[in-house]
Structures are given as structure tokens and as C-alpha cells.
Design a protein around this motif. Structure first.
Motif, mmCIF file in Angstrom:
data_model
loop_
_atom_site.group_PDB
_atom_site.id
_atom_site.type_symbol
_atom_site.label_atom_id
_atom_site.label_comp_id
_atom_site.label_asym_id
_atom_site.label_seq_id
_atom_site.Cartn_x
_atom_site.Cartn_y
_atom_site.Cartn_z
ATOM 1 N N ALA D 116 0.832 -1.205 0.000
ATOM 2 C CA ALA D 116 0.000 0.000 0.000
ATOM 3 C C ALA D 116 0.862 1.248 0.000
ATOM 4 N N SER D 117 1.959 1.219 0.749
ATOM 5 C CA SER D 117 2.830 2.401 0.757
ATOM 6 C C SER D 117 3.447 2.588 -0.627
ATOM 7 N N GLY D 118 3.748 1.474 -1.318
ATOM 8 C CA GLY D 118 4.249 1.571 -2.687
ATOM 9 C C GLY D 118 3.184 2.143 -3.617
ATOM 10 N N PHE D 119 1.959 1.698 -3.427
ATOM 11 C CA PHE D 119 0.822 2.187 -4.222
ATOM 12 C C PHE D 119 0.682 3.705 -4.057
ATOM 13 N N LEU D 120 0.767 4.165 -2.804
ATOM 14 C CA LEU D 120 0.668 5.610 -2.561
ATOM 15 C C LEU D 120 1.864 6.340 -3.168
ATOM 16 N N GLY D 121 3.038 5.746 -2.975
ATOM 17 C CA GLY D 121 4.254 6.351 -3.514
ATOM 18 C C GLY D 121 4.139 6.573 -5.025
ATOM 19 N N ASP D 122 3.660 5.556 -5.727
ATOM 20 C CA ASP D 122 3.444 5.651 -7.177
ATOM 21 C C ASP D 122 2.602 6.851 -7.557
ATOM 22 N N ARG D 123 1.639 7.143 -6.723
ATOM 23 C CA ARG D 123 0.703 8.233 -7.023
ATOM 24 C C ARG D 123 1.105 9.552 -6.349
ATOM 25 N N GLY D 124 2.271 9.534 -5.723
ATOM 26 C CA GLY D 124 2.742 10.756 -5.066
ATOM 27 C C GLY D 124 1.882 11.187 -3.883
ATOM 28 N N VAL D 125 1.196 10.240 -3.270
ATOM 29 C CA VAL D 125 0.343 10.580 -2.126
ATOM 30 C C VAL D 125 1.162 10.475 -0.839
ATOM 31 N N PRO D 126 1.298 11.558 -0.081
ATOM 32 C CA PRO D 126 2.082 11.491 1.157
ATOM 33 C C PRO D 126 1.278 10.837 2.283
#
Ligand SMILES: Nc1ncnc2c1ncn2[C@@H]1O[C@H](COP(=O)(O)O)[C@@H](O)[C@H]1O
Ligand SMILES: Nc1ncnc2c1ncn2[C@@H]1O[C@H](COP(=O)(O)O)[C@@H](O)[C@H]1O
Ligand SMILES: Nc1ncnc2c1ncn2[C@@H]1O[C@H](COP(=O)(O)O)[C@@H](O)[C@H]1O
Ligand code: NA
Ligand code: NA
Ligand code: NA
Lengths: 331, 102, 102, 331, 102, 331
Positions: D116-126
Motif C-alpha cells: 500500500a505504501s508503494g501504491f501511494l508512492g506511485d501516485r505521489g500521495v504522502p
């Protein structure tokens, strides 16, 4: 030519390989743990597959893909026949051993291919991404050829009850062997995720690729160095086969690749595929299906003779010829 | 505590053949077995160790505890399966507590 | 060369239970033991191998050489500890040189 | 929504997971050595812990930290009670098995969190760095709940002599389990060394993070694929629980996270924590403390049902809802 | 099926000494042996496990099946080699099929 | 000084080491698989060797190289004599144990050296590439000194038949030990391939170097933490030796390095070489050649006393003094 060969020789890849062979010879206790070694080998397959797929996606699937894959099939089925004929003619090996060896030369060595792609990368030479698919295609058909050759030459072959060439289970094992699945799977994933996927994977599969290959070659050197003593069991006529067969294979591979119209990089890689001999998938299949063949012979030949030859002499040589062919076609 | 006399069969076979041997053991009706991967050694076929690139020169050790009857079958059938392959088989006496496990 | 008769106990138990078994072995006064990690196999509780993510389906092999008296205790107490857990125990005869080691 | 789900689906992470499941299903001999697999798992814990700590240091410890950690504690203690009630009501499992399973759902799956943290990282979501501390807090309290539930439901519980819920040794093992120590330790080190520390560690824990995760997911896929046959032993009502329980958990997690005032990224991760089920720490604890529960059930459920569900469907779904909640709060 | 009586020698020795022991086994004329790397255990010299940085605290298990005569020699010579080193030796009876392998 | 020590203390490297020691002490089940651990150790040797060689190539072989290597030889042969005298004088150890320990202090700890090079790298302090060659030279001569000391002090030494100090096989094993071969080999390859080679290897051996070192130190900490209980077996006078001997060794190393004219960085590393004690090559040699010496003593001393001392206190201290010396010489 000499220049290229020397340029090839002083690369860290080759030098770590040489270091490995020397350490193995002098019986140093330097050894890379089995798990690491297996891990590195999976890494190389995943990386080469993924990058091939990503390149394929970038280039757009060309019309020559189908042609190339068919050529791969023909090479893998056909080269063992040639190899078998040469072995029976020029060495004193019995038919079972000759058949077992021949199967190795129709298949491919993934690490040789990877090293060749590194060699091209160093020189900025591009190649067609689908050559990686040819690699995957060529891995296993040669096994069938080898088994057919063994059966046809069996004196009792005529009258005996017909057992299947490959037991159902052996077929499964060959088709679903880890390297085939990983390369094909990574190729597909690379192709599906394309440029974005490559951006994610690059820090692991692109940047460190050649350094990892160097470490893996150190390991292969270590293993080959330790087995050099088994040369005696192989015999010089057979060792000689391990040296001329790759050159013949490469020549045929170049002709095919040139006919299809591949670039110099692509031609080099097809030559390497044709020239190289399997040392994982085919040995395992032969041990199951031709138990009378001596594994010490086919493993030593593939791993300790043909592999180093291709790595050190073959790759720059095939590249040199591929460039000449490309210039001729291009000019 | 009641102890039951059984046979212990210890096989050291080349890893390429381990699967076939285990299937044979299952087929004899043995109720279990234990497998030790990646054993090295020396025998008639020379030194065998973890030349991992090919895996062809590795051994697997398999231990079965079974009734005398089943043990005898395993020993016999293993001889056929090990023709052309590296492998040894040894039989010894053991005692166990829970008869139904073996 | 004087040889002494001892018992050899071979246990194959699920790894989750190995620690308890070893503590029990120590408690019986056995002078030593040998442990083989990561053994796979099949028995009443099905196939057990190195599904490493959980580690719950692994076996450990433990070998103890001890006097008949201690061996009998180990076999008995192991039965209690292995209730609800995968595991087998087998007893056999061995001879050793240095009596004081066992 | 569909767009996000598809975007999620064609990431290398998910595709390598799918490749693994397929290879496992068709019984390919593709396998990642145990030591490598364990090493990758430690890598993910170290990396997520360190990055969480470094982010915490960068952001300055907010006042919501204590609140968040308390929420984590409540979730981990409370979710098993809900899970247990659902299992007893909607499936035919006995109380021991229901209690054992319920403990898994109060705890967390580290890899799901990492994905999930990778998923957020991909989308630039902090996201808030201290969510990683919530992960660490949630790992073990659920074990106590599970054991309490098992004891309370035991028919002979009333009259029997009071044995401790968790033996002293079992408590030690749970509290000092490797994953707890490594995550908490790395979090502290990341927090102490901050930006400078991150600069040193980044080439290993930041740049290659997602590619390593992809390889690890390949491995998890392989292991899940090989265990798919055990579904039968689990039974469909229980499999269904493995699908709706994460959604219920996520909903509760989102409510908590929203109440605390986390960002959309932080809410997504808390939802994932609540939704996911442990497959390392809790199974080991249950095998020790509830030996009568069947490990084939709780491991299969957690690993082969809930994990893939969260990975493929859950993460994008929870993120979608978290964004809606954030917009509502923000508006 | 004809079975032959042999001796099985099981040695657990510190890994630093395994090479010398194996050379000794070869020298006695034993026709083979099996080696299990990285075994842990406890004995007179305390707990021994895979403290890998040094490798000094590891054990190796070696199994030899041989004639009584050879077995006796192996046991005797091992005593000399194991002076100052951790290690145990145990002897037991086994039966084998192919006499020529042992 | 204090400033540097604290700066050193809050580096991820040291903190991961401390985390490891603590986890080991509290008997957490956190453990890095053997194969990974061995792989990391090989990585550090390969990386330090290659980088040393590449730097050597870049700087051009200076005239001081031969002098430095001779100094290394003298240190490795000589330090054990001093160590032996101190041990016999200040502790109650018998001659065999004293000799065995003394050999460790003439040899070197590769990881301490690697950590020191990371420490210098952090501070942008350059050092002479051939110091790595000194490392390789110092590994084994101390073994000969230690064995000579053991023999000379044996009461029956005079009349007994002269057996060779090191059996032929033991000599082979020591000279061809994996770490010697890998470091020397990598040094040569780094030197031969120079800047181009380094460019290929950098993504693996340069960028992630310090982070990998941090992980390795975590692992060393774990192992040391688990062995702390063995301190009792060692005895305080001997533990004290493990603390003052490195300081004495470092002082002598600094004098040598200063006399040769090395830079502050080079001096620091030579001090570290002289101060550190072997924990792989020498213990193995001692176990073979001095079986009566107790391995629990020499391994604990080298690994659990001197190693942490050098890592945490020694490196910044030696660097501080080296800088002072450099300023004095430079001024
Ligand atoms: N006499 C023996 N004692 C113990 N193990 C043996 C013996 N002979 C063979 N082995 C083991 O069995 C494997 C196969 O033996 P072979 O078929 O004789 O090559 C060897 O690699 C050894 O691991
Ligand atoms: N008959 C047998 N012979 C050898 N090993 C066995 C046998 N039965 C069980 N085992 C081993 O003991 C483990 C636990 O057995 P069980 O409790 O029957 O599941 C199995 O996984 C096997 O490794
Ligand atoms: N009684 C025993 N039973 C089984 N294994 C033993 C026993 N005693 C010692 N061992 C094994 O042999 C190794 C060396 O024993 P020792 O020389 O007594 O320290 C130990 O580390 C154990 O692996
Ligand atoms: Na070929
Ligand atoms: Na949860
Ligand atoms: Na030193």
C-alpha cells in the motif's frame, strides 16, 4: 578484432570469471552460498526477460516477431541433429551420450546470452527486444530432438514396445521449468507495463545489472574451476567438439538472423543462442530421460568448455561478424 | 509403555531420482517418510556435492519407518528405480511407541 | 576397544515444538543431542515442508544417544509434548566408545 | 474506481504476484531460495521502518501521534472480538479455531502495508510517518484478544485451575519477535538519523524498494499458488469471511483514521492495517498457545484469501474511499 | 532378496575437523560416506550452532556404512583425530542389498 | 573529539550495530539467514578490494607502495609478539591460549576496515588506494608468528622431533583462504579495469555500500549480542587486553603510517588495521594448528570486545590522532 577481444577481456565481467576459475583451480575455499547463487541466477532471468519485454513494448511488435520465433524453433530442433552427426562421426561416443550432448547444443545458455547483452550494452549497440522471446522458445525443443535421436539409434528400437519419448511428467517438468516460466513471465510483464514498469524496476534490474552479472560470473568461474579435473573423463575429441560446435552453431544462427533482417545487435544475440549450450534445463531432462548417458560428460562439456569459449572468444567474434553482415546488408 | 518393532529404511539417492523414490514409497502403503535435502557424499559414482548450477550432483536422504513387510517392498522396488542412478539403501531395526503412525 | 551399548532416539517433530522437546531432553539428564533443522516429510498430518513464510509446516530432526533409562524417559515425555503436534519418535540400539559422553 | 483498480493491476508488483500464483498452481519448479525470501522479508521491514522514522523526523512529531498509537491498540484488541462473533455466527467453526483466526485479523500483514505504501508512492500521495509505528503497535495485542476469546468460550473454563493465558516464554517470544524488533528498531534509527541517515540508506531502501517488493510478491505468489489446493479444507463460509472481514476492518480503520484527522494517505494505510491479517507472528503464537486450532485453516485464510484480496482489490478500494473522506473533511 | 549385514557409523564432529575425518575414512578403504553439513547440537563442549561469522562452532554429521572390520578401524582412528575436538561416534547394525557398495 | 564520537554514534551503521547487539541480548528471534550473511560479507570484501584497486589505478602507483606493503608485513609479524608478551605478563592465560590470541591481533578485521573507510567517506576524507593491499598483506603473516610463539614456549619444545609449524595443507588453506583471494583478486580487477570498470560496478559496490554495511553490522551485532554470556568464560584481565591492545596497536600503526608519509585518511586506516583483530581467517587457522587453545576465548575477545571497541570508540579516536599527526607533518 583483437582490439575488441582485448576490450572484452579487461571487462570486470570476464575478469571476475577468470578470478573464479583460478580460485576454483587452486582449491581456494572461496565459495558463494548456494542460495545467493540461485538468487543471482533468478535475478538475471527476471531482468533479461523484463527488459526484453519493455523494449518490445517500446519498439512496437514488429512483423518479424513471428518469423524470428519460428527460426528459433527450427534452430532448437535442428541443431541437435547436426551436433549428433558430428559427435558420431568425429568422436567415439556411443549413441546415447551423443544424443544427450546434442540436446544441450540445440538449447541455450541464459548466462551467455545475458553476458552478450551486457557486451552490446557496453558498446551502445541496440537489439530487438523479441530476441529474448527467441531465447525462451529455444530452451526446450532441443530436448525432444535429443530424445528422438537416442531412440532412433537404439538397436532394439525397432522391435521394442513403444514407450512415450518423454513421460507425461517429464514433459510437464520441462515445459514448466522455472527458467522458462520466469523468463516468459517477466517478458510479458515487461511488455504489459512498458516504460512505467521499467521505471519502477530499473534501480534493481538495469543499473546494477552488469555488476551482478560480474558477481555471477565469479561464481560460475568458481564452479567451473573446481570441475576442471573432470576434463580427463571427457576426452579430447569431445572437448574439441565443445569448441567447434559453438562456432558452427553461431554461423548458422547468423545466417538465419541475417535472413530475417535483424540488426547487428540482434544477429549477435541469435548467434549466441545458437552457439551456446544449456547447463540447467537440458541436463536435468537428460538425467531423467536418458539415464544411461554420463552426466559428467555433458555437464563438463557445456559448462567448462563451451561456456567459457563463448564468453571470452565467441561473443566478440560473433559480434564482429554480425557487424560485417549488417554493413553488407545495410550498404 | 508398549514399544512396537519396526524397520527403518535409510536411502541416499541422487536428487534427480528422489521424486520417483518418494512416489514409490507412497505406493507401498508406507504411512510416512522424512526427507533431508542437499546431502553430499561419496560412493561408486564418485564424489557428489552441491554443484548447484546443474543440481545433478546432489543427493537427497530419505528415511522411512515401516513394518517389515512394507520395508522389504521399499528395498526391493528401490533397486529397480536406482538402476543407472546413484543411491544406497540400508535397513535397520527400530522401536516406536504409536503403532498406527507407521 | 571397549564399546558401550546405548539407545539412539530419533525424533522428527514440527519445528514449533522443537524447543520444548529439547528442553525436555535436557531435563532428563541426557548429556547431549544433535539437531537437524529444516527437514521435510509426510505423516499423519500430511505433507510438511519449508513453506517458509509461516514456518509452521516445517520439521526438525533431533537425535539423542543416551542410556536405556534416559532414553525411555525421553520417549515417554515426548508423547505428552507431541499431543496436538506433528511428530514421531523411534528408538534403536547403538554402541559408543566413550561412555562418559552419553 | 475501475480506472484505479486497473492501474493497480498492471503494476509490476501485482503482475509478478499473479505470475507467482500461476506458476505455483501449475506446479512449475520455479522457487526462490528460502534464505533469499527471508532476506527480502527482512529488507522490507527494515526499509519501511527506517523510512517511517525518517519521515517522522522530517515532519516533527505531531500531537496526533499518541492518539494514533492508542487507536492502533484499540483496533488490534477490538477487531478480533468482531471477527470471532462473525465466525461463530456465520460459519460452523468451533470456538478454538474461531478464536485463532480472529487473532490474525486484529494483527497486520506487513507486506500488504508495504504494498500500500508503494501504491501511494506511485501516485505521489504522502502519508504520516508514524503510521509505521501503528503497524508495529498492532502486531501483537490481537494475540491476547484471541487467547482470551478461546479461554472464555471453553466449556470447562469456569472450574479449571487458572493457567496463565500466555506462558511467560510465549509472551517473550511474541513481544521480541524479529519483525517487531526490526520495525521498531529501524523506525527509531530512521528517526534518530533523519535526513542524513536516509541519504546513506536511500540507495538500498528507497530506489530499489518497489522492485524488491515485486520480487517478494512473486515469491508470495509462488507460495500461495502451491497452497491453493488447501482451500477445500477451509470451506466456503470461512473463505467468504476472509473476503468480507477485511472490508469491515477497513471501514472501521477508516473511521478511526478520519476521526484522528489523518491525510488520505494515512487513512488508506490505517484501513490496510485494520483490513489485513497477520501471516507470520500470529500463526506462530497460535500454534504455541492454541495447539488444537488447525494451522492449515488460519494460514490458508490469511495468506491465500485475505492477502491477495487486499493486494488486488482492497488497496485501491480503501484509497478511493479515503480520498472521498479526505475531500469531505477538507471541504 | 539377499541382505548383507554391515555396520553403520554415525559421527557428529566439529566442522573444522570434518575434512580430516573424511580423509581418514577414505584411507580405511570404506567405499563411501554421506555428509550432512551444518548440524547443530549440544555435548561436552557446550552448545554448538551456526555462528557463521567464524564457523568454528558448527558440527558436521558423517554417516558411513561399511564392513565390521572397516567400521572398527574408523571408530578407533576417529578417537585419535577427535582428541581436543568436539565429536561423537556411534555404531549400529544395518542390512544392505548390494554388498559391493560397502 | 566528543563531537566526532557522537557524530559517529548516530550514523545508521553504528545504530544498526547497537540494535543488533540489543536484539541478541534480549534473545529476540531476529536473525539474518546464514547465506545472506555470508553473501554480505563477500560483498564487502569484493567492494573494498575493487574500489581500492580502482583508486590505485586512478592515483598511479606511488613509490610508497612497496614501503607500505613492507610495513604491513612487519606489523603483522610483529604485533603478535607484543600481544603475547602483554598477555603472559598481565593475564593468567597459558602459553597456548596467549599465542592463539596474539595471532588474531597481528591480523586484521575486514569489517572494521570497511567501517573505517565508510567513516572517512562520510567526511570526504581521501585515502591511498593501496592501503587495501596492506589489508590483504596483513591477514596471514600473524598466523606464523602466533604458531612460532606457541612452539617456542612449549616446555617439551627442545627435545621433541621437529614437526612443521604449519602442515602443508594448513598453509594452503591459510594462503588460499576465500577472503585473501577475493580481496586480492578484486583489487587487481579494480586496478586493471580502472575508471571504466568502476563505472560498471558502481551501482552495486559504491552507491549502496554504506547501507549494506549497516545491514551487515546489524547482523554482527546480533551474533555478538547472543554471545555476550561467554564473557564470563573469558575473564576480566583478558577482556581488558581486548580494549588496550587495539589502542597500542593503533599507536604503532600510526607511527608507521606517519613515517611512510600517508595522508590522514591513510594513517587512520593503517591504525585500524593494526588495532583490529581477525575473526574469520585466524580463528580457523588456530583451531587447526593449536587445537588446545580454547576457541570460546579468542573468538569472544576478537568479536565481542575488540570489534565493538574499534567500531564505536577506536575509529573516531584514531582519525582524530591521524589528523593531528597530518597537520604536524603538513605544517
Ligand atoms: N558406504 C557408504 N556409506 C554411506 N553412504 C554411502 C556409501 N556409499 C554411498 N553412499 C552415499 O550414497 C550416494 C550414492 O552412492 P553411489 O550410488 O555408490 O554413488 C553417495 O554419494 C553417498 O552419499
Ligand atoms: N513412517 C514414517 N517414517 C519416517 N518419517 C515419518 C513417518 N511418519 C512421520 N514421519 C515424519 O514425522 C513428521 C510428523 O509426522 P506426523 O505427526 O505423522 O504428521 C512427518 O512430517 C515426517 O517427517
Ligand atoms: N548424547 C548425544 N546425543 C546426540 N548427539 C550428541 C550427544 N553428545 C554430543 N552430541 C553431538 O556431538 C557434538 C559434539 O559433542 P561433544 O564433543 O560432546 O561436545 C555435539 O555438539 C552434538 O551435536
Ligand atoms: Na544452442
Ligand atoms: Na488487521
Ligand atoms: Na591487527
Amino acid at each position: 578484432m583483437l582490439h575488441i577481444a582485448i576490450g572484452n577481456l579487461v571487462s570486470p565481467m570476464i575478469l571476475f570469471f577468470v578470478l573464479g576459475v583460478l580460485s576454483g583451480c587452486i582449491k581456494s575455499d572461496l565459495a558463494i552460498p548456494d542460495a545467493i547463487s540461485k538468487g543471482l541466477s533468478l535475478y538475471l532471468m527476471l531482468a533479461i526477460g523484463f527488459k526484453g519485454g519493455a523494449e518490445l513494448a517500446a519498439s512496437g511488435a514488429a512483423g518479424t516477431v513471428a518469423l524470428s520465433l519460428s527460426a528459433a524453433l527450427v534452430l532448437s530442433f535442428g541443431l541437435p541433429v547436426l551436433a549428433y552427426a558430428l559427435l558420431r562421426w568425429l568422436t567415439s561416443l556411443d549413441s546415447v551420450n551423443a544424443a544427450a550432448i546434442s540436446a544441450h547444443y540445440g538449447s541455450v545458455s541464459i548466462v551467455t546470452f545475458v553476458a552478450a547483452s551486457g557486451f552490446l550494452g557496453d558498446r551502445g549497440v541496440p537489439y530487438e527486444g523479441y530476441v529474448v522471446a527467441m531465447l525462451a522458445v529455444m530452451e526446450t525443443p532441443a530436448i525432444v530432438s535429443g530424445l528422438l535421436l537416442a531412440r532412433m539409434s537404439r538397436p532394439d528400437g525397432a522391435g521394442a514396445p513403444r514407450t512415450p519419448l518423454l513421460s507425461r511428467e517429464a514433459t510437464r517438468e520441462v515445459l514448466l521449468s522455472g527458467s522458462v516460466v520466469l523468463i516468459v513471465g517477466s517478458l510479458l510483464i515487461g511488455w504489459l507495463t512498458g516504460k512505467d514498469g521499467l521505471a519502477i524496476m530499473a534501480p534493481v534490474i538495469v543499473d546494477p545489472f552488469k555488476a551482478v552479472l560480474a558477481v555471477f560470473l565469479l561464481d560460475m568461474g568458481l564452479q567451473i574451476g573446481r570441475r576442471l579435473g573432470e576434463f580427463k573423463a571427457v576426452g579430447w575429441p569431445v572437448v574439441a567438439f565443445g569448441l567447434y560446435m559453438p562456432v558452427i552453431g553461431a554461423a548458422i544462427g547468423l545466417l538465419f538472423a541475417n535472413a530475417i533482417g535483424l540488426s547487428a545487435g540482434g544477429m549477435t544475440l541469435v548467434a549466441v543462442l545458437a552457439a551456446s549450450a544449456s547447463y540447467i534445463v537440458v541436463p536435468a531432462a537428460m538425467r531423467h530421460s536418458l539415464p544411461k548417458a554420463n552426466p559428467a560428460i555433458y555437464v563438463t562439456l557445456s559448462l567448462a568448455v563451451t561456456f567459457p569459449f563463448n564468453l571470452i572468444v565467441g561473443i566478440p567474434l560473433y559480434y564482429k561478424v554480425a557487424r560485417m553482415l549488417a554493413e553488407m546488408s545495410g550498404g | 509403555m508398549q514399544l512396537y518393532r519396526k524397520k527403518r529404511i535409510e536411502l541416499v539417492v541422487e536428487t534427480a531420482r528422489a521424486k520417483a523414490i518418494i512416489e514409490m514409497i507412497d505406493a507401498t502403503g508406507a504411512k510416512g517418510y522424512t526427507v533431508l535435502q542437499d546431502v553430499s557424499g561419496k560412493g561408486q559414482r564418485g564424489i557428489r556435492d552441491e554443484a548447484h548450477l546443474t543440481g545433478l550432483f546432489r543427493n537427497t536422504m530419505i528415511i522411512v519407518i515401516a513394518s517389515e513387510e512394507v520395508a522389504r517392498q521399499i528395498v526391493e522396488r528401490s533397486q529397480v528405480l536406482l538402476e543407472n542412478y546413484a543411491g544406497i539403501v540400508a535397513l535397520s531395526d527400530v522401536e516406536v511407541v504409536r503403532d498406527e503412525h507407521f
